[in-house]
Design a protein around this motif. Structure first.
Motif, PDB file in Angstrom:
ATOM      1  N   GLY A  79       0.795  -1.164  -0.206  1.00 19.98           N
ATOM      2  CA  GLY A  79       0.090   0.029   0.046  1.00 19.98           C
ATOM      3  C   GLY A  79       0.888   1.351   0.043  1.00 19.98           C
ATOM      4  N   GLY A  80       1.799   1.463  -0.678  1.00 20.59           N
ATOM      5  CA  GLY A  80       2.815   2.414  -1.018  1.00 20.59           C
ATOM      6  C   GLY A  80       3.675   2.449   0.415  1.00 20.59           C
ATOM      7  N   LEU A  81       3.721   1.567   1.208  1.00 16.51           N
ATOM      8  CA  LEU A  81       4.754   1.490   2.348  1.00 16.51           C
ATOM      9  C   LEU A  81       5.816   0.668   2.052  1.00 16.51           C
ATOM     10  CD1 LEU A  81       5.389   2.434   5.241  1.00 16.51           C
ATOM     11  CD2 LEU A  81       3.830   0.632   6.006  1.00 16.51           C
ATOM     12  N   PRO A  82       6.961   0.945   2.004  1.00 16.88           N
ATOM     13  CA  PRO A  82       8.206  -0.178   1.638  1.00 16.88           C
ATOM     14  C   PRO A  82       8.307  -0.801   2.880  1.00 16.88           C
ATOM     15  CG  PRO A  82       8.823   2.250   1.380  1.00 16.88           C
ATOM     16  CD  PRO A  82       7.407   2.312   1.911  1.00 16.88           C
ATOM     17  N   LEU A  83       8.533  -2.183   2.539  1.00 16.07           N
ATOM     18  CA  LEU A  83       8.739  -3.073   3.784  1.00 16.07           C
ATOM     19  C   LEU A  83      10.004  -3.599   3.423  1.00 16.07           C
ATOM     20  CD1 LEU A  83       5.231  -4.790   4.231  1.00 16.07           C
ATOM     21  CD2 LEU A  83       6.270  -3.124   5.860  1.00 16.07           C
ATOM     22  N   VAL A  84      10.851  -4.528   4.556  1.00 12.66           N
ATOM     23  CA  VAL A  84      12.010  -5.460   4.235  1.00 12.66           C
ATOM     24  C   VAL A  84      11.204  -6.728   4.867  1.00 12.66           C
ATOM     25  CG1 VAL A  84      14.191  -6.143   4.789  1.00 12.66           C
ATOM     26  CG2 VAL A  84      13.676  -3.611   4.414  1.00 12.66           C
ATOM     27  N   ALA A  85      11.248  -7.413   3.871  1.00 13.89           N
ATOM     28  CA  ALA A  85      10.723  -8.992   4.095  1.00 13.89           C
ATOM     29  C   ALA A  85      11.676  -9.956   4.209  1.00 13.89           C
ATOM     30  CB  ALA A  85       9.900  -9.422   2.918  1.00 13.89           C
ATOM     31  N   TYR A  86      11.824 -10.849   5.301  1.00 14.36           N
ATOM     32  CA  TYR A  86      12.838 -11.678   5.340  1.00 14.36           C
ATOM     33  C   TYR A  86      12.430 -13.114   5.535  1.00 14.36           C
ATOM     34  CZ  TYR A  86      11.054  -9.945   9.861  1.00 14.36           C
ATOM     35  OH  TYR A  86      10.104  -9.389  10.927  1.00 14.36           O
ATOM     36  N   THR A  87      13.110 -14.068   5.022  1.00 14.53           N
ATOM     37  CA  THR A  87      12.704 -15.673   5.146  1.00 14.53           C
ATOM     38  C   THR A  87      13.879 -16.313   5.548  1.00 14.53           C
ATOM     39  OG1 THR A  87      11.219 -15.260   3.179  1.00 14.53           O
ATOM     40  CG2 THR A  87      11.851 -17.326   3.762  1.00 14.53           C
ATOM     41  N   ALA A 127       8.023  -9.542   7.901  1.00 13.71           N
ATOM     42  CA  ALA A 127       8.547  -8.293   7.320  1.00 13.71           C
ATOM     43  C   ALA A 127       8.301  -7.115   8.317  1.00 13.71           C
ATOM     44  CB  ALA A 127       7.514  -8.083   5.985  1.00 13.71           C
ATOM     45  N   VAL A 128       9.164  -5.959   7.935  1.00 19.45           N
ATOM     46  CA  VAL A 128       8.880  -4.555   8.911  1.00 19.45           C
ATOM     47  C   VAL A 128       9.057  -3.571   7.895  1.00 19.45           C
ATOM     48  CG1 VAL A 128       9.733  -5.714  11.222  1.00 19.45           C
ATOM     49  CG2 VAL A 128      11.173  -4.682   9.298  1.00 19.45           C
ATOM     50  N   GLU A 129       8.561  -2.424   8.580  1.00 20.46           N
ATOM     51  CA  GLU A 129       8.887  -1.168   7.659  1.00 20.46           C
ATOM     52  C   GLU A 129      10.090  -0.958   7.467  1.00 20.46           C
ATOM     53  OE1 GLU A 129       6.667   2.069   9.209  1.00 20.46           O
ATOM     54  OE2 GLU A 129       5.031   1.035   9.870  1.00 20.46           O
ATOM     55  N   ALA A 130      10.617  -0.599   6.075  1.00 19.92           N
ATOM     56  CA  ALA A 130      11.986  -0.295   6.138  1.00 19.92           C
ATOM     57  C   ALA A 130      12.633   0.739   6.912  1.00 19.92           C
ATOM     58  CB  ALA A 130      11.994   0.129   4.490  1.00 19.92           C
ATOM     59  N   GLU A 131      12.077   1.718   7.461  1.00 18.40           N
ATOM     60  CA  GLU A 131      12.481   2.672   8.373  1.00 18.40           C
ATOM     61  C   GLU A 131      12.687   2.188   9.641  1.00 18.40           C
ATOM     62  OE1 GLU A 131      13.556   5.762   7.735  1.00 18.40           O
ATOM     63  OE2 GLU A 131      13.126   5.474   5.583  1.00 18.40           O
ATOM     64  N   ASP A 132      12.271   0.936  10.258  1.00 14.27           N
ATOM     65  CA  ASP A 132      12.255   0.270  11.372  1.00 14.27           C
ATOM     66  C   ASP A 132      13.889   0.353  11.725  1.00 14.27           C
ATOM     67  OD1 ASP A 132      12.562  -1.294  13.855  1.00 14.27           O
ATOM     68  OD2 ASP A 132      10.545  -2.080  13.169  1.00 14.27           O
TER      69      ASP A 132
END
Length: 193
Positions: A79-87, A127-132
């Motif tokens: 939804g327009g919010l960059p996330l960093v996903a991890y697996t 996943a977390v927000e990229a700014e976290d």
């Protein structure tokens, strides 16, 4: 006489219920769990493991060349919010939830990670927000230890690639246009009143 009988009465009541002891578990039955967690897996040997780019410039894989990867990072959008996903590519129990502990580069971070079903396999994803700021642990060039309970401890060998991916993902957030209000701005009167 009442003073003499009162302590005897208290002792008699105490004798009705035995105190807690190590033998307590032997006196009671503990119902077995319907589903117990799987046996923990061994921590993989990551000697020779490297971070590698994929066909997707926003995704990195970590593992030994030519073998199944151990870990992945990806910059995604929700939804327009960059996330960093991890697996964490390790077997997980169905519907399990855990914390991914990351230690390195002068940081200690804890990120939520859940078991997700992919085909007929359950694996760990989050996943977390990229700014976290918790992602700062990945922005240095030193070794990072990634631990998921039951999935072992994974040594992420030093590389600048994870930090570059996190920073690029954070810049995507800065590139997003400012959110505007749903109300239109008041218009100026047209001509003399």
């Amino acid at each position: 006489m009442v003073r003499t009988l009162a302590p005897l009465f208290v002792l008699a009541l105490a004798a009705c219920k035995p105190p807690a002891s190590d033998e307590y578990t032997e006196r009671t039955r503990i119902a077995p769990r319907a589903e117990a967690p799987s046996e923990p897996i061994r921590s993989p040997d990551t000697e020779g493991a490297v971070w590698a780019a994929t066909d997707n410039p926003d995704r990195l894989l970590y593992g030994k060349p030519g073998e199944r990867p151990y870990f992945a990072l990806e910059c995604t959008d929700q939804g327009g919010l960059p996330l960093v996903a991890y697996t964490r590519f390790a077997k997980a129990d169905a519907h399990a939830k855990a914390i991914l502990a990351l230690i390195g580069n002068g940081h200690v971070s804890r990120l939520k990670i859940d078991a997700v079903e992919r085909g007929d396999v359950w694996r760990w994803e989050g996943a977390v927000e990229a700014e976290d700021p918790a992602l700062d642990v990945l922005t240095g060039t030193r070794q990072v230890e990634a631990t998921v309970p039951g999935a072992g401890s994974l040594i992420l060998n030093p590389s600048a690639l994870p930090g570059e991916l996190v920073e690029r993902c954070r810049l995507q957030d800065d590139a997003q246009p400012e959110k505007t209000s749903a109300e239109p701005a008041p218009s100026e009167p047209e001509g003399p009143a």
